[in-house]
Scaffold this motif. Structure first.
Motif, PDB file in Angstrom:
ATOM      1  N   ARG A   1      79.817  47.126  40.720  1.00 11.98           N
ATOM      2  CA  ARG A   1      81.253  47.474  40.921  1.00 11.98           C
ATOM      3  C   ARG A   1      81.309  47.856  42.330  1.00 11.98           C
ATOM      4  NH1 ARG A   1      84.998  47.682  37.153  1.00 11.98           N
ATOM      5  NH2 ARG A   1      83.334  47.674  35.271  1.00 11.98           N
ATOM      6  N   SER A   2      82.291  47.360  43.119  1.00 20.09           N
ATOM      7  CA  SER A   2      82.685  48.212  44.312  1.00 20.09           C
ATOM      8  C   SER A   2      83.958  48.488  44.194  1.00 20.09           C
ATOM      9  CB  SER A   2      82.290  46.941  45.375  1.00 20.09           C
ATOM     10  OG  SER A   2      83.353  46.145  45.388  1.00 20.09           O
ATOM     11  N   MET A   3      84.601  49.000  45.504  1.00 18.69           N
ATOM     12  CA  MET A   3      85.857  49.473  45.377  1.00 18.69           C
ATOM     13  C   MET A   3      86.977  48.590  45.740  1.00 18.69           C
ATOM     14  SD  MET A   3      84.946  52.980  47.332  1.00 18.69           S
ATOM     15  CE  MET A   3      86.384  54.038  46.812  1.00 18.69           C
ATOM     16  N   GLY A   4      86.667  47.589  46.290  1.00 18.68           N
ATOM     17  CA  GLY A   4      87.640  46.483  46.769  1.00 18.68           C
ATOM     18  C   GLY A   4      87.637  46.163  48.200  1.00 18.68           C
ATOM     19  N   PRO A   5      88.494  45.345  48.770  1.00 19.49           N
ATOM     20  CA  PRO A   5      88.369  44.781  50.043  1.00 19.49           C
ATOM     21  C   PRO A   5      89.246  45.537  50.964  1.00 19.49           C
ATOM     22  CG  PRO A   5      89.807  43.375  48.650  1.00 19.49           C
ATOM     23  CD  PRO A   5      89.304  44.364  47.681  1.00 19.49           C
ATOM     24  N   THR A   6      90.099  46.598  50.284  1.00 18.19           N
ATOM     25  CA  THR A   6      91.057  47.044  51.296  1.00 18.19           C
ATOM     26  C   THR A   6      90.799  48.655  51.685  1.00 18.19           C
ATOM     27  OG1 THR A   6      92.867  45.796  50.089  1.00 18.19           O
ATOM     28  CG2 THR A   6      93.426  47.735  51.728  1.00 18.19           C
ATOM     29  N   PRO A   7      89.990  48.634  52.885  1.00 19.33           N
ATOM     30  CA  PRO A   7      89.770  49.883  53.343  1.00 19.33           C
ATOM     31  C   PRO A   7      90.640  51.193  53.302  1.00 19.33           C
ATOM     32  CG  PRO A   7      90.134  48.458  55.375  1.00 19.33           C
ATOM     33  CD  PRO A   7      90.255  47.766  54.084  1.00 19.33           C
ATOM     34  N   GLU A   8      91.986  51.089  53.479  1.00 21.94           N
ATOM     35  CA  GLU A   8      92.926  51.900  53.473  1.00 21.94           C
ATOM     36  C   GLU A   8      93.100  52.600  52.139  1.00 21.94           C
ATOM     37  OE1 GLU A   8      93.500  49.402  56.887  1.00 21.94           O
ATOM     38  OE2 GLU A   8      93.448  48.836  54.763  1.00 21.94           O
ATOM     39  N   ILE A   9      92.970  51.696  51.227  1.00 20.52           N
ATOM     40  CA  ILE A   9      93.018  52.108  49.735  1.00 20.52           C
ATOM     41  C   ILE A   9      91.776  52.818  49.270  1.00 20.52           C
ATOM     42  CG2 ILE A   9      93.245  51.516  47.245  1.00 20.52           C
ATOM     43  CD1 ILE A   9      95.054  49.251  48.308  1.00 20.52           C
ATOM     44  N   ASN A  10      90.722  52.209  49.631  1.00 20.95           N
ATOM     45  CA  ASN A  10      89.293  52.741  49.367  1.00 20.95           C
ATOM     46  C   ASN A  10      89.146  54.340  49.963  1.00 20.95           C
ATOM     47  OD1 ASN A  10      88.840  50.499  48.351  1.00 20.95           O
ATOM     48  ND2 ASN A  10      87.384  49.782  49.864  1.00 20.95           N
ATOM     49  N   LEU A  11      89.813  54.532  51.153  1.00 20.05           N
ATOM     50  CA  LEU A  11      89.383  55.866  51.652  1.00 20.05           C
ATOM     51  C   LEU A  11      90.447  56.902  50.935  1.00 20.05           C
ATOM     52  CD1 LEU A  11      89.651  55.036  55.414  1.00 20.05           C
ATOM     53  CD2 LEU A  11      87.617  55.748  54.023  1.00 20.05           C
ATOM     54  N   GLY A  12      91.216  56.219  50.175  1.00 18.59           N
ATOM     55  CA  GLY A  12      92.406  57.294  49.428  1.00 18.59           C
ATOM     56  C   GLY A  12      91.771  57.652  48.118  1.00 18.59           C
ATOM     57  N   PHE A  13      90.637  57.197  47.471  1.00 17.67           N
ATOM     58  CA  PHE A  13      90.070  57.445  46.125  1.00 17.67           C
ATOM     59  C   PHE A  13      88.888  57.384  45.968  1.00 17.67           C
ATOM     60  CE2 PHE A  13      89.951  52.909  45.996  1.00 17.67           C
ATOM     61  CZ  PHE A  13      89.066  52.757  44.670  1.00 17.67           C
ATOM     62  N   ASN A  14      88.172  57.994  44.963  1.00 14.64           N
ATOM     63  CA  ASN A  14      86.704  57.631  44.583  1.00 14.64           C
ATOM     64  C   ASN A  14      86.764  56.903  43.410  1.00 14.64           C
ATOM     65  OD1 ASN A  14      85.831  60.051  46.131  1.00 14.64           O
ATOM     66  ND2 ASN A  14      86.756  61.368  44.856  1.00 14.64           N
ATOM     67  N   LEU A  15      85.706  56.080  43.487  1.00 13.58           N
ATOM     68  CA  LEU A  15      85.147  55.235  42.362  1.00 13.58           C
ATOM     69  C   LEU A  15      84.505  56.250  41.401  1.00 13.58           C
ATOM     70  CD1 LEU A  15      85.259  52.230  41.165  1.00 13.58           C
ATOM     71  CD2 LEU A  15      83.174  52.037  42.649  1.00 13.58           C
TER      72      LEU A  15
ATOM     73  N   THR B   1      82.922  57.916  56.275  1.00 12.25           N
ATOM     74  CA  THR B   1      83.289  57.587  57.623  1.00 12.25           C
ATOM     75  C   THR B   1      82.475  57.941  58.779  1.00 12.25           C
ATOM     76  OG1 THR B   1      84.499  59.698  57.330  1.00 12.25           O
ATOM     77  CG2 THR B   1      85.408  57.574  56.384  1.00 12.25           C
ATOM     78  N   PHE B   2      81.681  58.963  58.622  1.00 11.75           N
ATOM     79  CA  PHE B   2      80.913  59.420  59.685  1.00 11.75           C
ATOM     80  C   PHE B   2      80.117  58.488  60.168  1.00 11.75           C
ATOM     81  CE2 PHE B   2      77.278  61.770  61.469  1.00 11.75           C
ATOM     82  CZ  PHE B   2      77.827  62.531  62.542  1.00 11.75           C
ATOM     83  N   MET B   3      79.583  57.642  59.565  1.00  6.71           N
ATOM     84  CA  MET B   3      78.389  56.630  60.107  1.00  6.71           C
ATOM     85  C   MET B   3      79.181  55.436  60.642  1.00  6.71           C
ATOM     86  SD  MET B   3      75.580  58.078  59.354  1.00  6.71           S
ATOM     87  CE  MET B   3      74.440  56.606  59.682  1.00  6.71           C
ATOM     88  N   LYS B   4      80.523  55.530  60.374  1.00  5.41           N
ATOM     89  CA  LYS B   4      81.379  54.389  60.867  1.00  5.41           C
ATOM     90  C   LYS B   4      80.828  52.975  60.742  1.00  5.41           C
ATOM     91  CE  LYS B   4      82.979  56.720  65.015  1.00  5.41           C
ATOM     92  NZ  LYS B   4      84.224  57.272  64.239  1.00  5.41           N
ATOM     93  N   PRO B   5      80.842  52.703  59.320  1.00  2.00           N
ATOM     94  CA  PRO B   5      79.970  51.251  58.874  1.00  2.00           C
ATOM     95  C   PRO B   5      80.974  50.424  58.905  1.00  2.00           C
ATOM     96  CG  PRO B   5      80.900  52.864  56.862  1.00  2.00           C
ATOM     97  CD  PRO B   5      80.766  53.588  58.184  1.00  2.00           C
ATOM     98  N   HIS B   6      80.672  49.092  58.777  1.00  4.82           N
ATOM     99  CA  HIS B   6      81.378  47.892  58.974  1.00  4.82           C
ATOM    100  C   HIS B   6      82.365  47.844  57.927  1.00  4.82           C
ATOM    101  CE1 HIS B   6      82.299  43.638  58.478  1.00  4.82           C
ATOM    102  NE2 HIS B   6      82.464  43.601  59.755  1.00  4.82           N
ATOM    103  N   ARG B   7      82.045  48.460  56.544  1.00  2.83           N
ATOM    104  CA  ARG B   7      83.097  48.358  55.457  1.00  2.83           C
ATOM    105  C   ARG B   7      83.351  49.985  55.019  1.00  2.83           C
ATOM    106  NH1 ARG B   7      82.326  43.489  51.057  1.00  2.83           N
ATOM    107  NH2 ARG B   7      82.226  41.673  52.747  1.00  2.83           N
ATOM    108  N   TYR B   8      84.480  49.990  54.670  1.00  4.18           N
ATOM    109  CA  TYR B   8      84.407  51.485  53.828  1.00  4.18           C
ATOM    110  C   TYR B   8      84.627  51.066  52.328  1.00  4.18           C
ATOM    111  CZ  TYR B   8      85.631  53.636  58.361  1.00  4.18           C
ATOM    112  OH  TYR B   8      85.610  54.143  59.601  1.00  4.18           O
ATOM    113  N   ASP B   9      83.335  51.126  51.710  1.00  3.40           N
ATOM    114  CA  ASP B   9      83.205  50.605  50.624  1.00  3.40           C
ATOM    115  C   ASP B   9      82.020  51.391  49.907  1.00  3.40           C
ATOM    116  OD1 ASP B   9      83.650  49.133  48.231  1.00  3.40           O
ATOM    117  OD2 ASP B   9      82.959  47.385  49.055  1.00  3.40           O
ATOM    118  N   ALA B  10      81.902  51.283  48.285  1.00  6.53           N
ATOM    119  CA  ALA B  10      80.727  51.856  47.727  1.00  6.53           C
ATOM    120  C   ALA B  10      80.297  50.713  46.908  1.00  6.53           C
ATOM    121  CB  ALA B  10      80.944  53.069  47.190  1.00  6.53           C
ATOM    122  N   ILE B  11      79.249  50.713  46.037  1.00  4.54           N
ATOM    123  CA  ILE B  11      78.729  49.821  45.152  1.00  4.54           C
ATOM    124  C   ILE B  11      77.654  50.431  44.203  1.00  4.54           C
ATOM    125  CG2 ILE B  11      76.731  48.947  46.632  1.00  4.54           C
ATOM    126  CD1 ILE B  11      77.105  46.240  45.704  1.00  4.54           C
TER     127      ILE B  11
END
Length: 448
Positions: free
Chosen positions: A287-301, A385-395
């Motif tokens: 399970r990941s957070m989804g494809p939209t970084p703006e949404i992912n930054l606004g919540f926790n899975l 966000t500190f590491m500036k990854p390619h995706r703002y996501d989790a798995i």
């Protein structure tokens, strides 16, 4: 003249046999396997096809004079005949003795609190000890399944056996009128030392480590195949563990997305990690957070788990990057929080595993102070966000949570909190755990 077609057929069959051998060889082969269907009239088989022996006249019970056997009066549709439809009932203390090789054992206890003749299910209150450990105290199987909205329950423990014999003792509660103890099935299975030995886990919220050694007993309270299907005992890796889906443990409406992948994907276990740590099916779903970084930054899975307080818990998280687009370091980096404390600030599965389609697991220990009898243990993932990854996501691929015995060898806890029922049975919907959470169940903001 050689038959070319036959030659290639034999060669292909040989390769297939070799492949099957490799797959089977990945499973752990236990030295001790005991399946005891208590009160049964002879050998029976469970839905997985495993053979259970009866405890009537068994060498594991030195005497049967202070117990009776009985059939359950009602078989609910969800109840399998083995091992739940017969029971051994104890009006006074009773002990089973299991001669075993030394090492770690899974001890699984099976309970179906039906009304047995001349007995009321509500007065089946008792304690269970295994060796030096108190597993259950003033335990009511009836109240437990009522609160959980189950028809039956099985409880799994991991105990190190050194003396060669494991005594399991059932004692009716003295303070409950007409109390009795009972058991429907007992399972003992050897397992490798995959939760302790040389591994040390970080004690979340501190700079200290937590050692799990041979004196530590564990109770498995949750085992989830995240975003995947339930895995039966036969689908495990030789230790007959059962894995369930995670849908009912996800908090709120933000459930993320299931990571889709080719079902024929090849998972390669890394050197030093035994293939039997978890089934390959656990690592094929995530399970990941989804494809939209703006949404992912606004919540926790987020997932939450009702647990006893006053204990430490081993939280094992299973990971495997199966997204074909994630193949390098710093593409997906995220934070892991357990009970609102930072357990891992920079989780990068590729960095841990060195490449994609390679499983890895991480262990964390968290202590829950005795503020109230029970509380929720929270697991939250949020993009780093500190590491500036390619995706703002989790798995996440899988979760195992174990209660660790407290001082004096105690694992006994309290009655689980009642589960609220959904009006509509829909696995994609998750109910808040109480009225306070109902107010928060929109999109959970990042509030650590």
């Amino acid at each position: 003249m050689r038959n070319t077609n036959m030659y290639y057929l034999v060669e292909q069959l040989s390769c297939f046999v070799l492949l099957v051998h490799v797959v089977l060889a990945a499973n752990y082969v236990p030295t001790d396997v005991i399946l005891l269907n208590c009160g049964a009239n002879g050998e029976t088989s469970d839905p997985d096809g495993r053979k259970w022996s009866t405890d009537i006249g068994s060498k594991f019970a030195s005497s049967e004079t202070n117990s009776i056997v009985s059939d359950a009066t009602i078989q609910k549709p969800s109840i399998s005949e083995t091992p739940y439809m017969t029971a051994r009932i104890f009006p006074s203390e009773f002990t089973y003795s299991f001669p075993l090789t030394s090492g770690r054992k899974f001890l699984r206890l099976y309970f179906y609190p039906a009304d047995y003749p001349n007995l009321n299910a509500t007065t089946g209150v008792f304690s269970v000890k295994a060796g030096q450990y108190t597993l259950l105290k003033n335990f009511s199987a009836y109240d437990t399944i009522t609160n959980l909205n189950y028809d039956f329950i099985s409880i799994e423990y991991s105990i190190y056996v050194e003396s060669g014999t494991l005594n399991v003792t059932f004692t009716p509660a003295r303070d409950t009128p007409n109390s009795y103890a009972f058991i429907n099935g007992i399972e003992v299975v050897s397992h490798p030392d995959i939760y302790s030995s040389v591994r040390t886990s970080m004690l979340v919220g501190t700079s200290r480590t937590f050692d799990i050694d041979n004196s530590t007993a564990l109770e498995n309270v949750y085992r989830l195949n995240v975003a995947g299907h339930a895995i039966s005992a036969n689908g495990d890796t030789g230790m007959f563990r059962k894995w369930v889906g995670d849908a009912s443990y996800i908090f709120g409406a933000a459930v993320g997305v299931a990571v889709t992948t080719d079902p024929n994907i090849m998972i390669s276990y890394p050197p030093g990690m035994p293939d039997y740590v978890a089934p390959v099916d656990v690592y094929k779903t995530a399970r990941s957070m989804g494809p939209t970084p703006e949404i992912n930054l606004g919540f926790n899975l987020s997932w939450y788990f009702d647990v006893d307080t006053g204990f430490s818990y081993l939280v094992r998280l299973h990971f495997c990057e199966i997204d074909p687009d994630i193949t390098r370091h710093n593409q997906r980096v995220f934070e892991i929080f357990i009970n609102n404390q930072t357990a891992q600030p920079d989780a990068d599965v590729i960095a841990w595993a060195t490449k994609s389609k390679v499983p890895v697991y991480k262990d964390y220990v968290v202590f829950l102070p005795s503020k109230s009898p029970r509380q929720d243990l929270w697991l939250k993932l949020h993009p780093n966000t500190f590491m500036k990854p390619h995706r703002y996501d989790a798995i996440l691929n899988g979760v195992e949570i174990f209660k660790i015995n407290s001082t004096g060898g105690n694992l006994a806890g309290t009655l689980p909190n009642p589960i609220q029922k959904q009006d509509i049975i829909d696995p994609s919907r998750v109910l808040p755990h109480n009225s306070d959470k109902r107010k928060e169940a929109k999109l959970e903001r990042r509030d650590i």
